[in-house]
Design an enzyme around this catalytic site. Structure first.
Site, PDB file in Angstrom:
ATOM      1  N   HIS A  51      50.987   8.543  24.020  1.00 40.75           N
ATOM      2  CA  HIS A  51      50.281   9.333  25.034  1.00 40.75           C
ATOM      3  C   HIS A  51      51.156   9.576  26.257  1.00 40.75           C
ATOM      4  CE1 HIS A  51      46.648  10.520  27.464  1.00 40.75           C
ATOM      5  NE2 HIS A  51      47.448  10.097  28.440  1.00 40.75           N
ATOM      6  N   GLU A  52      51.656   8.496  26.839  1.00 37.31           N
ATOM      7  CA  GLU A  52      52.435   8.651  28.067  1.00 37.31           C
ATOM      8  C   GLU A  52      53.732   9.410  27.816  1.00 37.31           C
ATOM      9  OE1 GLU A  52      51.144   8.234  30.846  1.00 37.31           O
ATOM     10  OE2 GLU A  52      49.381   7.139  30.146  1.00 37.31           O
TER      11      GLU A  52
ATOM     12  N   HIS B  58      53.154  13.080  28.133  1.00 34.30           N
ATOM     13  CA  HIS B  58      53.347  13.534  29.520  1.00 34.30           C
ATOM     14  C   HIS B  58      54.829  13.717  29.807  1.00 34.30           C
ATOM     15  CE1 HIS B  58      49.290  13.288  31.026  1.00 34.30           C
ATOM     16  NE2 HIS B  58      49.168  11.992  30.826  1.00 34.30           N
TER      17      HIS B  58
ATOM     18  N   HIS C  54      56.215  16.884  28.551  1.00 35.70           N
ATOM     19  CA  HIS C  54      55.766  17.975  29.412  1.00 35.70           C
ATOM     20  C   HIS C  54      56.689  18.096  30.624  1.00 35.70           C
ATOM     21  CE1 HIS C  54      51.875  19.959  31.225  1.00 35.70           C
ATOM     22  NE2 HIS C  54      52.819  20.839  30.984  1.00 35.70           N
TER      23      HIS C  54
END
Length: 706
Positions: free
Chosen positions: A492-493, A496, A499
């Site tokens: 998940h992290e 980010h 991105h």
């Protein structure tokens, strides 16, 4: 989750600085770092450097902003909008380093700096966005935008910049601007106080036991970690279970002593409601009132309407209607799951009624009975460093062509932090990544990503990004074995991070993860899917002792159980999101709330099984909404689940996690920042507007899913 920091070039100006404009800035923030990628000089930065650097940087920024506002030349895109993008470089350097460290590795000195400087930063924000001369220049450019022949990114920057000023109160009267400044200063002070109270409350709330028998069910590694945590607190001879930031605690899954489970759950759920100096309830009531009053001053019926006006959802009504679509299937699944667990309790020879502190333990028994899956079987195949390098990094290589090289020459703020250079598909340097995974008493709860340096072609900077989590640190000499949930957190992290790493913008305001909250969680939640992709899982799920791959039978069990307990998992998030929205739907005229009564009433109307499935965060320890920038925005985790499941289904319909699909996702989503509106951006990738069907299907809640 992504942490929200004040870092825009045009956001911060000093008030009452001790340094004269133009004075030489002191310390390690005076000039860009000479390390690769301008990484912070944590080898020379001292705690005492931050406060004078903030003061000098704010004064420097004030001079830059005044030069723009007082420019006698007619306002142009370059001499106003671009000039603001270039301003505030030193302030970015100190802010990004400070807020990164204070969240992950704070101490009394840093807490004091935050306490003193946070209200000043709020005042700086006001000094810019409420400056009449500066806004007049922005307004003049905006009024003639159709004739300026701007590029699409320039046009978007002008649109976003103008909206920021309006949203911040630039069109208010002088009297109302004065009121607004007071609100902002008070809110900044209270939000900082809340964060510090909660950190102290979580530390004090840890469960201390003096008999190892009370921790029956925990494995040797968990017992060792509890002993280490006790020694770190100078509680020799005892054992300590520190609290994570959520309501449920990981140890509840395996603790067999019911009294210990209840004690741990009670410590968790009441951590910030002990009637002591760390009780947060009075603070959040003040924050809620002030936010409602600020929203009214700006012309909105409540804080939620103000916050959502520039989000993808646009209105609280749209966000609430979306969540309500999830409730019927979720509530029905919660009821079915609770009955199933109660039956297992009875089969186990117990005669007590299911309570929240029983759910995790007995749902694991259900999982084991239905799927013959024991989480303790799984952990030996999830060693943290292997998961990172052979799982998270491997997925990024397969989809995007990225490669990674560990570095030991980059200074870090804490010895456990790891650093890697990230290389693009052509071998060029893309950015720098820090990973800080282990729980500490001086670290805020949860997991997050942010930047030490942001990407910008205008500024010539590449991204320097960090991922932070709160995994249990193993005892010395032991492997860092993590849970399947921790694996998901890592993916998940890093979503980010992708991105941020793929940011390809000219202007910092639009770059990377500087997007709406109900968009920013989309890439991170999408990246979670690859943790269990067969090819990727096989590459990293290996026994830490032998290197043997996870047996296919165990892989099959994990796959079959992936949709297990979804009534609980989804329900606790919906309940928290609706609680958040209720707090921030209060009008300015609402009387002062009693936190306990308000929360009880808000949760009762959700239509969910709150008795067995409490919200993921209660009001008193809901860090996201009171201090981490997600006020009236926790729904974003659900909204972006819809987007991520839609995108995942698109991938699987087009061949899965291939390089071609990864490149398309990079080109149309990950590299775009906020250079266009989110609806059209998503539609360009997905081919249509988002729909909720894939989300319900992935949770096993669609008709016929079971």
């Amino acid at each position: 989750m992504k942490t929200i920091l004040l870092r825009s070039a045009a956001m911060l100006v000093a008030a009452g600085s001790a340094f004269a404009a133009g004075a030489q800035a002191p310390g390690p923030f005076a000039a860009p770092s000479n390390l690769p990628f301008q990484a912070p000089r944590f080898d020379i930065i001292k705690d005492g450097d931050y406060q004078p650097a903030f003061e000098a940087a704010m004064t420097e920024n004030m001079a830059e902003i005044r030069k723009i506002a007082d420019n006698p030349a007619a306002p142009t895109f370059d001499n106003t909008i671009v000039a603001m993008e270039r301003a505030g470089r030193m302030l970015d350097r100190v802010s990004n380093a400070f807020f990164g460290v204070v969240q992950a590795n704070t101490n009394d000195t840093l807490d004091k700096v935050q306490e003193v400087e946070s209200p000043k930063l709020s005042q700086h924000n006001d000094a810019i966005f409420l400056d009449a001369k500066l806004f007049a220049r922005v307004q003049a450019i905006y009024a003639h935008r159709a004739t300026l022949k701007l590029t699409p990114e320039q046009a978007q920057l002008l649109e976003v910049s103008h909206l920021e000023f309006v949203h911040a109160g630039a069109q208010l009267s002088d009297a109302d601007k004065t009121k607004l400044k007071a609100f902002n200063t008070q809110l900044s002070t209270l939000e900082t106080a809340y964060q510090q109270k909660l950190l102290a409350a979580a530390k004090a709330g840890a469960l201390v036991v003096d008999d190892k028998a009370k921790l029956a069910g925990l494995d040797a590694a968990a017992i060792g970690a509890a002993e280490t945590a006790a020694k770190d607190r100078k509680l020799d001879g005892k054992l300590v279970l520190p609290l994570q930031n959520t309501t449920q605690q990981p140890a509840l899954e395996t603790l067999t002593d019911r009294d210990t489970r209840k004690a741990l759950f009670d410590r968790s759920i009441s951590r910030a409601e002990m009637g002591d100096a760390n009780d947060t309830r009075a603070t959040i009531v003040q924050i809620a009132q002030l936010r409602a009053q600020k929203a009214a001053l700006l012309g909105y019926p409540n804080w939620a309407a103000y916050v959502l006006s520039d989000q993808m959802a646009r209105t609280p009504q749209a966000a609430i209607a979306f969540m309500q679509q999830l409730v019927p299937a979720t509530a029905a699944e919660q009821k079915r799951e609770a009955a199933e667990i109660q039956a297992v309790i009875a089969k186990d020879g117990k005669d007590f009624a299911l309570k929240p502190w029983d759910w995790a333990l007995y749902s694991e028994k259900v999982r084991k009975a239905k799927y013959d899956l024991d989480q303790n079987e799984v952990k030996p195949y999830f060693e943290l460093h292997t998961v990172l390098e052979q799982g998270v990094f491997y997925a990024a290589n397969q989809m995007y062509g990225l490669t990674f090289k560990r570095r030991t020459d980059i200074p870090v703020y804490q010895p456990d932090v790891m650093v890697y250079t990230v290389y693009d598909k052509d071998g060029s340097e893309l950015g720098l990544m820090y990973f800080d995974y282990f729980k500490r008493d001086n670290k805020s709860g949860g997991a997050w990503m942010s930047n030490f340096v942001g990407q910008s072609k205008l500024l010539g900077t590449k991204p320097v990004i960090y991922n932070v989590a709160n995994f249990s640190k193993p005892a010395a000499g032991q492997p860092a074995l993590i849970s399947s949930d921790d694996v998901t957190t890592m993916f998940h992290e890093f979503g980010h991070a992708l991105h941020g790493l793929f940011a390809d913008e000219v202007y910092p305001t639009l770059s990377g993860t500087a997007t709406a909250r109900d968009w920013v969680e989309f890439p991170s939640q999408f990246n979670e899917h690859w943790a269990l992709d067969p090819k990727i899982l096989a590459h990293y799920a290996k026994d830490y002792k032998t290197g043997a791959p996870m047996p296919q039978a165990l892989v099959d069990k994990i796959k079959k159980s992936a949709k297990f307990d979804q009534g609980y998992d989804l329900g606790e998030i919906i309940a928290a999101a609706e609680l958040d929205m209720d707090w921030h739907s209060l009008p300015a005229s609402a009387p002062r709330q009693d936190v306990d009564q308000f929360e009880t009433a808000a949760l009762a109307k959700t239509g969910l099984d709150i008795a067995d499935v409490p919200p993921r965060y209660r009001s008193s320890y809901f860090l996201h909404i009171w201090s981490n920038g997600y006020s009236a925005g926790y729904y974003a985790y659900l909204w972006t689940q819809m987007l991520d499941h839609d995108a995942y289904h698109w991938f699987m319909d087009h061949g899965g996690p291939t390089r071609a699909n990864g490149q398309r996702f990079r080109d149309l989503i990950l590299s775009r920042g906020h250079t266009m509106d989110y609806g059209p951006m998503f539609k360009a990738f997905y081919g249509k507007d988002p729909d909720i069907g894939p989300m319900l299907e992935e949770h096993g809640l669609a008709p016929g899913a079971k």
